[in-house]
Design an enzyme around this catalytic site. Structure first.
Site, PDB file in Angstrom:
ATOM      1  N   LYS A 163       0.838  -1.210   0.000  1.00 58.69           N
ATOM      2  CA  LYS A 163       0.000   0.000   0.000  1.00 58.69           C
ATOM      3  C   LYS A 163       0.871   1.258   0.000  1.00 58.69           C
ATOM      4  O   LYS A 163       0.554   2.242  -0.654  1.00 58.69           O
ATOM      5  CB  LYS A 163      -0.975  -0.003   1.185  1.00 58.69           C
ATOM      6  CG  LYS A 163      -2.093  -1.041   1.000  1.00 58.69           C
ATOM      7  CD  LYS A 163      -3.300  -0.790   1.889  1.00 58.69           C
ATOM      8  CE  LYS A 163      -4.434  -1.733   1.515  1.00 58.69           C
ATOM      9  NZ  LYS A 163      -5.564  -1.731   2.425  1.00 58.69           N
TER      10      LYS A 163
ATOM     11  N   LYS B  30      -4.099 -10.927  -5.811  1.00 64.68           N
ATOM     12  CA  LYS B  30      -5.309 -11.442  -5.168  1.00 64.68           C
ATOM     13  C   LYS B  30      -6.506 -10.562  -5.501  1.00 64.68           C
ATOM     14  O   LYS B  30      -6.350  -9.361  -5.735  1.00 64.68           O
ATOM     15  CB  LYS B  30      -5.119 -11.551  -3.651  1.00 64.68           C
ATOM     16  CG  LYS B  30      -5.423 -10.295  -2.885  1.00 64.68           C
ATOM     17  CD  LYS B  30      -5.672 -10.588  -1.410  1.00 64.68           C
ATOM     18  CE  LYS B  30      -6.135  -9.330  -0.686  1.00 64.68           C
ATOM     19  NZ  LYS B  30      -7.546  -9.007  -0.922  1.00 64.68           N
TER      20      LYS B  30
ATOM     21  N   LYS C 194     -11.165  -5.690  -3.042  1.00 63.82           N
ATOM     22  CA  LYS C 194     -12.192  -4.656  -3.211  1.00 63.82           C
ATOM     23  C   LYS C 194     -11.591  -3.385  -3.778  1.00 63.82           C
ATOM     24  O   LYS C 194     -12.245  -2.625  -4.464  1.00 63.82           O
ATOM     25  CB  LYS C 194     -12.814  -4.326  -1.845  1.00 63.82           C
ATOM     26  CG  LYS C 194     -13.741  -5.378  -1.308  1.00 63.82           C
ATOM     27  CD  LYS C 194     -14.399  -4.889  -0.036  1.00 63.82           C
ATOM     28  CE  LYS C 194     -13.813  -5.497   1.202  1.00 63.82           C
ATOM     29  NZ  LYS C 194     -12.973  -4.619   1.994  1.00 63.82           N
TER      30      LYS C 194
END
Ligand code: ATP
Ligand code: MG
Length: 326
Positions: free
Chosen positions: A112, A193, A196
């Site tokens: 991130k 993966k 969302k």
């Protein structure tokens, strides 16, 4: 006393079949065997900017999806993290026993952080809040997807460190991963993966996608250059489709091999799409019923928080006493 289970999802984006197969399906399966708390982790969601009215709507949507999946709120507590201030309070106390090096090593943090120019402190602290969520309830089992296994290891480290500094206080939790479906990959890119927060139009099948959208997404899934299913040389995209089918159907490895060996990819995708739609249509019907009942969800969430707040408050009191405060 039954072992306690805690798990949660962030009310961000659209819940997808990875969230369902990796976590939610397991929650439903074990809810009668343990004392379960299923949380909507809104304090985690705000580690990235969330549009406020959107966040509010997503909190309700996530709760309704838990119930639509089959979580019985009379059996399990369904609650919103920010309704119980003890989550944030314990997180601070755990922050103070956590070396920053442990947090900087987390894969999710590194990924991130790499995507942003300026990294919010919340992104770094996130796993400590997650440890607090779990330890607050002295949970012994945490059913999550594989991507959360590293954060669970960290939770164990934090619990052990606290126990060794201040005396036996916390249960050291175990991780429970599903045997099939612990890591569902992106349909557009099977090297990452399913998430969302990935924005590609054909990345994921959302739990509330209409059947034609589900079919389109699966029919476009990335495969490989083999002519059909070959279990010895199948690429990540094909294995992902087979995993999705297996996790929804409950079939064994042998049954999957027998059914799909040699099948052309177009036919495989049709079978997977039919299986996913057959599961999600009744699920979506239950969802619509739940959200159409005025006041029902609010009641479930209020009652859930009321039920578990005393456990959380007891833990905070105990931790303060151990640390010499309060
Ligand atoms: P975000 O991109 O916002 O982090 P996410 O899809 O990773 O979204 P989370 O709310 O972070 O969803 O995770 C909720 C639960 O779903 C966790 O238990 C997590 O391990 C599980 N999970 C998430 N993605 C997958 C996946 N692709 N396969 C299996 N389980 C998953
Ligand atoms: Mg995630």
């Amino acid at each position: 006393m039954k072992t306690r289970v805690f798990s949660g999802m962030q009310p961000t984006g659209n819940l997808h079949i990875g969230n369902y197969l990796g976590a939610l399906k397991n929650w439903v399966r074990i809810q009668h065997d343990y004392e379960c708390i299923f949380c909507i982790v809104d304090l985690h969601a705000i580690t990235m900017f969330q549009e406020p009215t959107q966040l509010k709507a997503k909190i309700a949507e996530t709760a309704a999806l838990y119930l639509a999946a089959g979580i019985d709120p009379k059996v399990s507590a369904v609650m919103v993290q920010s309704f119980v201030p003890a989550h944030a309070e314990l997180a601070w106390m755990l922050t103070c026993v956590t070396p920053v090096g442990w947090l900087e090593r987390m894969t999710q943090y590194k990924m991130k952080a790499a995507k942003q120019e300026s990294v919010g402190d919340g992104i770094l602290q996130y796993p400590v809040l997650m440890a607090a969520d779990i330890m607050l309830y002295q949970a012994g089992i945490v059913p999550v997807g594989e991507d959360q296994a590293q954060h669970l290891e960290l939770t164990r480290d934090i619990a052990q460190r606290f126990n060794s500094l201040y005396g036996d206080t916390f249960v050291v939790p175990d991780t429970a991963l599903p045997t099939v479906g612990a890591r569902i990959m992106g349909l557009d890119d099977p090297t990452v993966k399913m998430s969302k927060s990935e924005t590609g139009a054909y990345h994921a099948v959302a739990l509330l996608d209409p059947p034609d959208k589900i079919r389109k997404t699966i029919m476009r899934a990335t495969t490989d250059s083999n002519p059909g299913v070959n279990f010895d040389s199948a690429g990540a995209g094909v294995l992902n489709l087979l995993t999705i089918y297996q996790a929804f159907s409950g079939a064994t490895d042998q049954e999957i091999r027998a059914q799909f060996t040699g099948m052309r990819y177009g036919d495989l995708k049709k079978r997977v799409a039919d299986m996913v739609i057959a599961h999600l249509e009744p699920f979506q019907e239950r969802y619509r019923q739940i959200v159409s009942e005025p006041g029902y969800l609010e009641g479930v969430l209020r009652e859930g928080a009321e039920r578990i707040a005393p456990i959380a408050n007891d833990t905070v009191r105990l931790v303060k006493a151990r640390m010499g405060m309060g």
